[in-house]
Design a protein around this motif. Structure first.
Motif, short mmCIF file in Angstrom:
data_model
loop_
_atom_site.label_atom_id
_atom_site.label_comp_id
_atom_site.label_asym_id
_atom_site.label_seq_id
_atom_site.Cartn_x
_atom_site.Cartn_y
_atom_site.Cartn_z
N LEU A 161 -54.69 16.85 -13.25
CA LEU A 161 -54.03 16.08 -12.20
C LEU A 161 -54.73 14.75 -11.93
CD1 LEU A 161 -53.23 19.01 -9.77
CD2 LEU A 161 -51.61 17.78 -11.25
N ALA A 162 -56.04 14.72 -12.08
CA ALA A 162 -56.81 13.50 -11.81
C ALA A 162 -56.72 12.51 -12.96
CB ALA A 162 -58.27 13.85 -11.54
N SER A 163 -56.55 13.01 -14.19
CA SER A 163 -56.58 12.13 -15.35
C SER A 163 -55.57 12.57 -16.41
CB SER A 163 -58.00 12.14 -15.93
OG SER A 163 -58.09 11.29 -17.03
N PRO A 164 -54.28 12.50 -16.09
CA PRO A 164 -53.27 12.96 -17.04
C PRO A 164 -53.07 11.97 -18.18
CG PRO A 164 -52.21 11.99 -15.14
CD PRO A 164 -53.69 12.01 -14.85
N ASP A 165 -52.58 12.47 -19.31
CA ASP A 165 -52.19 11.60 -20.42
C ASP A 165 -50.73 11.16 -20.27
OD1 ASP A 165 -54.66 11.69 -21.80
OD2 ASP A 165 -54.16 13.68 -22.55
N TYR A 166 -49.96 11.92 -19.53
CA TYR A 166 -48.55 11.62 -19.32
C TYR A 166 -48.16 12.11 -17.93
CZ TYR A 166 -43.49 12.24 -19.45
OH TYR A 166 -42.16 12.20 -19.15
N VAL A 167 -47.33 11.32 -17.26
CA VAL A 167 -46.77 11.71 -15.98
C VAL A 167 -45.28 11.39 -16.03
CG1 VAL A 167 -46.80 11.35 -13.48
CG2 VAL A 167 -48.91 11.18 -14.76
N GLY A 168 -44.46 12.31 -15.58
CA GLY A 168 -43.03 12.07 -15.57
C GLY A 168 -42.35 12.93 -14.54
N LYS A 169 -41.05 12.69 -14.36
CA LYS A 169 -40.25 13.49 -13.43
C LYS A 169 -39.48 14.55 -14.22
CE LYS A 169 -39.30 10.51 -9.51
NZ LYS A 169 -38.22 9.88 -8.74
N ASN A 170 -39.51 15.76 -13.73
CA ASN A 170 -38.74 16.84 -14.32
C ASN A 170 -37.28 16.63 -13.93
OD1 ASN A 170 -37.33 19.33 -14.64
ND2 ASN A 170 -39.29 20.41 -14.65
N PRO A 171 -36.38 16.48 -14.92
CA PRO A 171 -34.98 16.21 -14.58
C PRO A 171 -34.27 17.39 -13.91
CG PRO A 171 -35.23 16.52 -16.94
CD PRO A 171 -36.61 16.51 -16.35
N ASN A 172 -34.83 18.59 -14.05
CA ASN A 172 -34.16 19.76 -13.46
C ASN A 172 -34.34 19.87 -11.96
OD1 ASN A 172 -33.25 20.64 -15.99
ND2 ASN A 172 -35.20 21.63 -16.40
N ASP A 173 -35.53 19.50 -11.47
CA ASP A 173 -35.76 19.66 -10.04
C ASP A 173 -36.44 18.45 -9.38
OD1 ASP A 173 -38.38 19.83 -10.91
OD2 ASP A 173 -38.66 21.92 -10.33
N ASN A 174 -36.58 17.36 -10.16
CA ASN A 174 -37.15 16.10 -9.66
C ASN A 174 -38.62 16.22 -9.26
OD1 ASN A 174 -36.41 13.40 -9.51
ND2 ASN A 174 -36.15 13.47 -7.30
N SER A 175 -39.29 17.27 -9.71
CA SER A 175 -40.72 17.40 -9.45
C SER A 175 -41.50 16.50 -10.40
CB SER A 175 -41.17 18.85 -9.62
OG SER A 175 -40.96 19.27 -10.96
N ILE A 176 -42.76 16.31 -10.12
CA ILE A 176 -43.61 15.48 -10.98
C ILE A 176 -44.33 16.39 -11.96
CG2 ILE A 176 -45.53 13.86 -11.06
CD1 ILE A 176 -44.87 13.12 -8.16
N GLU A 177 -44.31 16.00 -13.24
CA GLU A 177 -45.01 16.74 -14.28
C GLU A 177 -46.24 15.95 -14.72
OE1 GLU A 177 -42.17 17.23 -17.43
OE2 GLU A 177 -41.28 18.98 -16.46
N TYR A 178 -47.36 16.62 -14.79
CA TYR A 178 -48.60 16.04 -15.28
C TYR A 178 -48.96 16.74 -16.59
CZ TYR A 178 -49.50 13.96 -10.66
OH TYR A 178 -49.43 13.22 -9.51
N VAL A 179 -49.25 15.95 -17.63
CA VAL A 179 -49.58 16.51 -18.94
C VAL A 179 -50.90 15.95 -19.41
CG1 VAL A 179 -48.85 16.70 -21.35
CG2 VAL A 179 -47.14 16.74 -19.53
N LYS A 180 -51.74 16.81 -19.93
CA LYS A 180 -53.03 16.41 -20.51
C LYS A 180 -53.13 17.04 -21.89
CE LYS A 180 -57.34 14.84 -19.90
NZ LYS A 180 -57.54 13.41 -19.74
N ASN A 181 -53.45 16.23 -22.89
CA ASN A 181 -53.65 16.73 -24.24
C ASN A 181 -55.12 17.10 -24.43
OD1 ASN A 181 -50.96 16.32 -25.26
ND2 ASN A 181 -51.40 14.14 -25.20
N PHE A 182 -55.36 18.30 -24.91
CA PHE A 182 -56.70 18.77 -25.18
C PHE A 182 -56.85 19.01 -26.68
CE2 PHE A 182 -56.16 19.96 -20.77
CZ PHE A 182 -57.41 19.72 -20.22
#
Length: 79
Positions: free
Chosen positions: A53-74
């Protein structure tokens, strides 16, 4: 349980207005969802939640419920 905040950068990127509470909370319902829908990922990365959450590689909105998605590649073991 508070696990992070929605940063000004994320709000700007997603076109979000400021809200009263920018905190990100994880409830028992959120944990249950992750455990049932993404069990391997949750088991492997649950201790990294604040880092994601502090350092995501990608941030976007989930089209199904308009929530925020945070993605980090490890990269672990060259994978």
């Amino acid at each position: 349980m508070k696990v992070g905040i929605v940063s000004e950068n994320v709000k700007k990127l997603l076109g979000l207005s400021s809200v009263v509470d920018d905190n990100i909370y994880m409830s028992a319902t959120n944990i249950a969802h992750m455990e049932s829908s993404h069990p391997a990922d949750y088991a492997k990365y649950k201790d990294q939640m604040k880092n994601i959450l502090a350092s995501p590689d990608y941030v976007g909105k989930n089209p199904n419920d308009n929530s925020i998605e945070y993605v980090k590649n490890f990269i672990i073991d060259n994978e």
